[in-house]
Design a protein around this motif. Structure first.
Motif, PDB file in Angstrom:
ATOM      1  N   SER A 340       0.964  -1.270   0.115  1.00  0.00           N
ATOM      2  CA  SER A 340      -0.145  -0.135  -0.061  1.00  0.00           C
ATOM      3  C   SER A 340       0.767   1.275   0.093  1.00  0.00           C
ATOM      4  CB  SER A 340      -0.930  -0.090   1.190  1.00  0.00           C
ATOM      5  OG  SER A 340      -0.231  -0.183   2.360  1.00  0.00           O
ATOM      6  N   GLY A 341       2.142   1.069   0.389  1.00  0.00           N
ATOM      7  CA  GLY A 341       2.753   2.439   0.360  1.00  0.00           C
ATOM      8  C   GLY A 341       4.431   2.068   0.503  1.00  0.00           C
ATOM      9  N   VAL A 342       5.263   2.990   0.117  1.00  0.00           N
ATOM     10  CA  VAL A 342       6.765   2.607   0.393  1.00  0.00           C
ATOM     11  C   VAL A 342       7.175   4.393   0.684  1.00  0.00           C
ATOM     12  CG1 VAL A 342       8.866   2.405  -0.389  1.00  0.00           C
ATOM     13  CG2 VAL A 342       7.192   0.725  -0.988  1.00  0.00           C
ATOM     14  N   THR A 343       7.904   4.436   1.819  1.00  0.00           N
ATOM     15  CA  THR A 343       8.328   5.830   2.360  1.00  0.00           C
ATOM     16  C   THR A 343       9.918   5.448   2.459  1.00  0.00           C
ATOM     17  OG1 THR A 343       6.181   6.419   3.417  1.00  0.00           O
ATOM     18  CG2 THR A 343       8.142   7.752   3.806  1.00  0.00           C
ATOM     19  N   PHE A 344      10.594   6.585   1.830  1.00  0.00           N
ATOM     20  CA  PHE A 344      12.027   6.422   1.867  1.00  0.00           C
ATOM     21  C   PHE A 344      12.295   7.573   2.915  1.00  0.00           C
ATOM     22  CE2 PHE A 344      11.444   4.489  -1.956  1.00  0.00           C
ATOM     23  CZ  PHE A 344      12.394   3.258  -2.018  1.00  0.00           C
ATOM     24  N   PHE A 345      13.269   7.418   3.826  1.00  0.00           N
ATOM     25  CA  PHE A 345      13.799   8.664   4.631  1.00  0.00           C
ATOM     26  C   PHE A 345      15.186   8.902   4.469  1.00  0.00           C
ATOM     27  CE2 PHE A 345      10.198   6.183   6.366  1.00  0.00           C
ATOM     28  CZ  PHE A 345       9.549   7.398   7.132  1.00  0.00           C
ATOM     29  N   TYR A 346      15.587  10.288   4.343  1.00  0.00           N
ATOM     30  CA  TYR A 346      17.041  10.495   4.279  1.00  0.00           C
ATOM     31  C   TYR A 346      17.384  11.659   5.147  1.00  0.00           C
ATOM     32  CZ  TYR A 346      16.060  14.600   1.616  1.00  0.00           C
ATOM     33  OH  TYR A 346      15.598  16.002   1.038  1.00  0.00           O
ATOM     34  N   SER A 347      18.902  11.496   5.479  1.00  0.00           N
ATOM     35  CA  SER A 347      19.207  12.581   6.284  1.00  0.00           C
ATOM     36  C   SER A 347      20.723  13.137   5.685  1.00  0.00           C
ATOM     37  CB  SER A 347      19.491  12.261   7.637  1.00  0.00           C
ATOM     38  OG  SER A 347      20.435  11.341   8.049  1.00  0.00           O
ATOM     39  N   VAL A 348      21.085  14.192   5.867  1.00  0.00           N
ATOM     40  CA  VAL A 348      22.338  14.824   5.371  1.00  0.00           C
ATOM     41  C   VAL A 348      23.329  15.061   6.549  1.00  0.00           C
ATOM     42  CG1 VAL A 348      23.353  16.289   3.789  1.00  0.00           C
ATOM     43  CG2 VAL A 348      21.133  15.678   3.351  1.00  0.00           C
ATOM     44  N   ASP A 349      24.369  14.651   6.544  1.00  0.00           N
ATOM     45  CA  ASP A 349      25.420  14.762   7.596  1.00  0.00           C
ATOM     46  C   ASP A 349      24.841  14.991   8.916  1.00  0.00           C
ATOM     47  OD1 ASP A 349      27.037  15.605   5.697  1.00  0.00           O
ATOM     48  OD2 ASP A 349      26.813  17.555   5.533  1.00  0.00           O
ATOM     49  N   GLY A 350      23.937  13.939   9.304  1.00  0.00           N
ATOM     50  CA  GLY A 350      23.666  13.410  10.541  1.00  0.00           C
ATOM     51  C   GLY A 350      22.677  14.484  11.079  1.00  0.00           C
ATOM     52  N   GLY A 351      21.827  15.105  10.279  1.00  0.00           N
ATOM     53  CA  GLY A 351      20.661  15.980  10.610  1.00  0.00           C
ATOM     54  C   GLY A 351      19.425  14.997  10.665  1.00  0.00           C
ATOM     55  N   GLY A 352      18.265  15.655  11.079  1.00  0.00           N
ATOM     56  CA  GLY A 352      16.857  14.763  11.004  1.00  0.00           C
ATOM     57  C   GLY A 352      16.564  14.347   9.644  1.00  0.00           C
ATOM     58  N   TYR A 353      15.760  13.449   9.879  1.00  0.00           N
ATOM     59  CA  TYR A 353      15.138  12.609   8.509  1.00  0.00           C
ATOM     60  C   TYR A 353      14.115  13.197   7.976  1.00  0.00           C
ATOM     61  CZ  TYR A 353      18.354   8.604   9.314  1.00  0.00           C
ATOM     62  OH  TYR A 353      19.502   7.565   9.318  1.00  0.00           O
ATOM     63  N   THR A 354      14.215  13.426   6.444  1.00  0.00           N
ATOM     64  CA  THR A 354      13.133  13.752   5.679  1.00  0.00           C
ATOM     65  C   THR A 354      12.525  12.700   4.904  1.00  0.00           C
ATOM     66  OG1 THR A 354      14.360  16.235   5.462  1.00  0.00           O
ATOM     67  CG2 THR A 354      12.713  15.547   3.857  1.00  0.00           C
ATOM     68  N   ASP A 355      11.478  12.474   4.892  1.00  0.00           N
ATOM     69  CA  ASP A 355      10.595  11.480   4.095  1.00  0.00           C
ATOM     70  C   ASP A 355      10.150  11.922   2.679  1.00  0.00           C
ATOM     71  OD1 ASP A 355       7.245  12.164   4.540  1.00  0.00           O
ATOM     72  OD2 ASP A 355       8.581  13.159   5.824  1.00  0.00           O
ATOM     73  N   VAL A 356      10.362  10.739   1.879  1.00  0.00           N
ATOM     74  CA  VAL A 356       9.955  11.092   0.408  1.00  0.00           C
ATOM     75  C   VAL A 356       9.040   9.814  -0.050  1.00  0.00           C
ATOM     76  CG1 VAL A 356      10.830  11.312  -1.751  1.00  0.00           C
ATOM     77  CG2 VAL A 356      12.196  12.489  -0.024  1.00  0.00           C
ATOM     78  N   TYR A 381      17.024   5.012   4.713  1.00  0.00           N
ATOM     79  CA  TYR A 381      16.448   3.631   4.901  1.00  0.00           C
ATOM     80  C   TYR A 381      14.760   3.846   4.358  1.00  0.00           C
ATOM     81  CZ  TYR A 381      14.042   5.838   8.755  1.00  0.00           C
ATOM     82  OH  TYR A 381      13.316   6.718  10.126  1.00  0.00           O
ATOM     83  N   ALA A 382      14.006   2.772   4.554  1.00  0.00           N
ATOM     84  CA  ALA A 382      12.655   2.762   3.870  1.00  0.00           C
ATOM     85  C   ALA A 382      11.870   2.010   4.847  1.00  0.00           C
ATOM     86  CB  ALA A 382      12.689   2.165   2.462  1.00  0.00           C
ATOM     87  N   THR A 383      10.386   2.484   4.929  1.00  0.00           N
ATOM     88  CA  THR A 383       9.265   1.652   5.261  1.00  0.00           C
ATOM     89  C   THR A 383       8.427   1.132   4.298  1.00  0.00           C
ATOM     90  OG1 THR A 383       8.185   3.321   5.675  1.00  0.00           O
ATOM     91  CG2 THR A 383       9.623   2.701   7.569  1.00  0.00           C
ATOM     92  N   VAL A 384       8.174  -0.204   4.382  1.00  0.00           N
ATOM     93  CA  VAL A 384       7.166  -0.754   3.431  1.00  0.00           C
ATOM     94  C   VAL A 384       5.909  -1.185   4.223  1.00  0.00           C
ATOM     95  CG1 VAL A 384       7.057  -2.393   1.384  1.00  0.00           C
ATOM     96  CG2 VAL A 384       8.930  -1.517   2.022  1.00  0.00           C
ATOM     97  N   GLN A 385       4.602  -0.811   3.583  1.00  0.00           N
ATOM     98  CA  GLN A 385       3.439  -1.293   4.101  1.00  0.00           C
ATOM     99  C   GLN A 385       2.587  -2.080   3.278  1.00  0.00           C
ATOM    100  OE1 GLN A 385       3.936   2.356   3.926  1.00  0.00           O
ATOM    101  NE2 GLN A 385       5.174   2.336   5.729  1.00  0.00           N
ATOM    102  N   ASN A 386       1.705  -2.906   3.857  1.00  0.00           N
ATOM    103  CA  ASN A 386       0.739  -3.557   2.849  1.00  0.00           C
ATOM    104  C   ASN A 386      -0.651  -3.402   3.443  1.00  0.00           C
ATOM    105  OD1 ASN A 386       0.400  -5.458   4.832  1.00  0.00           O
ATOM    106  ND2 ASN A 386       1.886  -7.048   4.221  1.00  0.00           N
ATOM    107  N   VAL A 387      -1.643  -3.814   2.686  1.00  0.00           N
ATOM    108  CA  VAL A 387      -3.016  -3.392   2.971  1.00  0.00           C
ATOM    109  C   VAL A 387      -3.467  -4.207   4.195  1.00  0.00           C
ATOM    110  CG1 VAL A 387      -3.694  -2.688   0.563  1.00  0.00           C
ATOM    111  CG2 VAL A 387      -3.806  -5.095   1.195  1.00  0.00           C
ATOM    112  N   ALA A 388      -2.697  -5.386   4.474  1.00  0.00           N
ATOM    113  CA  ALA A 388      -3.033  -6.168   5.653  1.00  0.00           C
ATOM    114  C   ALA A 388      -2.676  -5.462   7.076  1.00  0.00           C
ATOM    115  CB  ALA A 388      -2.605  -7.516   5.696  1.00  0.00           C
TER     116      ALA A 388
END
Length: 529
Positions: A340-356, A381-388
């Motif tokens: 149902s969805g995949v979200t990527f998270f990235y940070s630059v030089d140890g800062g907070g994570y931004t989701d895409v 890194y990434a998170t993956v969700q399914n409809v269940a």
């Protein structure tokens, strides 16, 4: 009815209700009836180690875990491992976050270090079964499904949820992930540790510990070990630990009751202060026959916890980004229910994570990360969700461990290795055949002395091979091209393909190409006019 009695009855009920006429499953349960002072935390109750065919007689390896308390327990941060092997692999190194160096154990040699799925709840008094070899073999042995399988043993995801890796590669089993490990419990001697970690503290906390046989290297003693700002209290020295016996075929290790014997209740590294290594396991555990009046598996769950997606691979393009280049990150994920969805998270030089948010790209899910300056360190890194409702983190213990790249300097034009890509070859219609070539670099490439050929031919009469053009004396019989519709061609002197550009070469000439496509190619193999 007291809470304790209710818990006991629930355990018994789960072992009664789905008794089947199979040799391994009793018609009536025989969970110990003497539950004096049950443990105040999650415990391991049964371990089946050694099996053989037929599975209906000897069973399939598994571990049973019981919640002896009066309340439901969330196992989201609970781990199970058999990976302790002194002097190199210790489960309590997991908080260090660098498995290649710290080695928390698991992922090779038949060992594993696994975490329960997010949101998994074990009801008060209930029992769960974890199939070591996967649900298919367990089903064959017992005629029912386990609550969890250590890994997906099939070639497609099924409804039985998998345990998660404690860190990337900590189970490394199954065809879907190309695993090179075959988890197995040793019938010589080993230990199992049930423990919890909140994902940020320096120390883990023990929940239960069972050791059997004669293998001292698998025994746990973390006395005085310091990790970060935390130091472990004293465990029982390994020489003083009282281990259980080793079960043989058609026999299992089983707790005599739900208490932990003479285990020290204070001053230990357990989640409730116990010293889990002090249990008199030679007394509190016994070796029992499989089947009636002995070890039994619980009933299959009425409904399964959502099976989480499985990430099979990941990558990024380009693999070594330059200053000012965007980076496309990608994962490949499979799931029993629709993703149902995949979200990527990235940070630059140890800062907070931004989701895409990720988007579908064939069999992959991708996201474009913005360009960064030279020297920037990007973690993702990434998170993956399914409809269940299943959810997977990738890497498994993110954000403790993540994918990472460092942005490089822009190479001077023409410097470094040059990579050109053949991106399309069209052979239909024949009169408009063409070849497309792309320059993926951020600098132009001069194609003087670059060649293109389709003339590779091995024959008993002589081989035509393009690399033979470097010989001192060559002709077309050695290099190929010029007959049998083959060609070996060189780009014009000084011809340049710009950075990021794509050129088209018309094989049958520009007139045919123009007639078919309505525009001229960049180059023609020969003059057709």
């Amino acid at each position: 009815m007291t809470g304790k009695t209710a818990s006991v009855r629930k355990t018994l009920a789960r072992l009664f209700l789905l008794a089947l006429p199979i040799g391994l499953i009793a018609v009536a349960g025989s969970v110990p009836s003497a539950f004096a002072d049950p443990a105040d935390h999650l415990i391991i109750s049964d371990v089946l180690i050694k099996t053989r065919t037929p599975l209906s007689t000897f069973g399939s390896p598994h571990i049973l875990i019981v919640n002896p308390t009066a309340g439901d327990l969330d196992l989201s941060r609970v781990y199970l491992t058999d990976g302790t092997t002194a002097p190199a692999a210790f489960y309590y190194n997991l908080p260090l976050g660098t498995p290649a160096v710290a080695n928390p154990g698991g992922g090779n040699g038949g060992d594993f270090n696994a975490r329960f799925p997010a949101g998994y709840v074990l009801a008060a008094g209930d029992t769960l079964a974890i199939a070591i070899n996967g649900s298919t073999e367990y089903q064959e042995a017992y005629g029912r499904q386990p609550d969890l399988e250590l890994y997906e043993d099939g070639n497609a995801c099924d409804e039985v949820p998998e345990m998660l890796e404690a860190f990337p590669g900590s189970i490394d089993a199954g065809n879907l992930v190309g695993g090179g490990n075959t988890p197995a419990l040793s019938d010589v001697g080993e230990s199992l540790v049930l423990y919890t970690w909140d994902g940020s503290s320096d120390l883990v906390q023990d929940l239960d510990y069972i050791a059997w046989g004669d293998y001292a290297a698998s025994l746990v003693d973390k006395s005085g070990v310091t990790i970060g700002t935390g130091t472990y209290l004293n465990d029982t020295p390994t020489a003083d630990q009282d281990v259980a016996a080793v079960p043989n075929f058609r026999r299992a290790l089983r707790r005599v009751s739900l208490d932990e014997g003479t285990e020290a209740l204070t001053g230990g590294n357990g989640v409730t202060g116990h010293d889990e290594t002090s249990e008199n396991m030679g007394t509190t555990w016994s070796v029992v026959d499989v089947g009636v009046d002995g070890h039994q598996v619980p009933a299959a769950p009425a409904t399964f916890h959502p099976s989480a997606p499985i990430v099979t691979q990941s990558g990024q393009t380009p693999s070594e980004p330059y200053d000012g280049q965007e980076t496309v990150v990608r994962i490949t994920a499979l799931s029993h229910s629709a993703i149902s969805g995949v979200t990527f998270f990235y940070s630059v030089d140890g800062g907070g994570y931004t989701d895409v948010s990720g988007s579908v790209d064939g069999d992959d899910y991708v996201a474009t990360l913005p360009a960064q300056s030279e020297g920037a360190v990007v973690n993702w890194y990434a998170t993956v969700q399914n409809v269940a409702g299943g959810e997977t983190l990738y890497p498994a213990n993110a954000p403790v461990q993540v994918n990472s790249y460092t942005v490089g300097a822009v190479p001077p034009p023409g410097s470094g290795a040059v990579k050109l890509l053949i991106t399309e070859v069209s052979v239909d219609p024949v009169e408009a055949e063409f070849i497309e070539i792309h320059n993926p670099q951020n600098f132009e490439v001069n194609l003087s002395d670059y060649y293109l050929t389709d003339a590779i031919y091995y024959s008993s009469y002589g081989n035509q091979l393009y690399w033979q053009i470097a010989w001192a004396e060559v002709d077309r019989s050695a290099v190929g091209g010029g007959f049998y519709n083959d060609f070996t061609a060189r780009f014009p002197d000084g011809y340049v393909i710009p950075a990021g550009a794509t050129i088209t070469i018309a094989i049958r000439g520009s007139d045919n190409f123009q007639t078919t496509f309505g525009f001229a190619p960049d180059l023609e193999l020969y003059e057709d006019g």
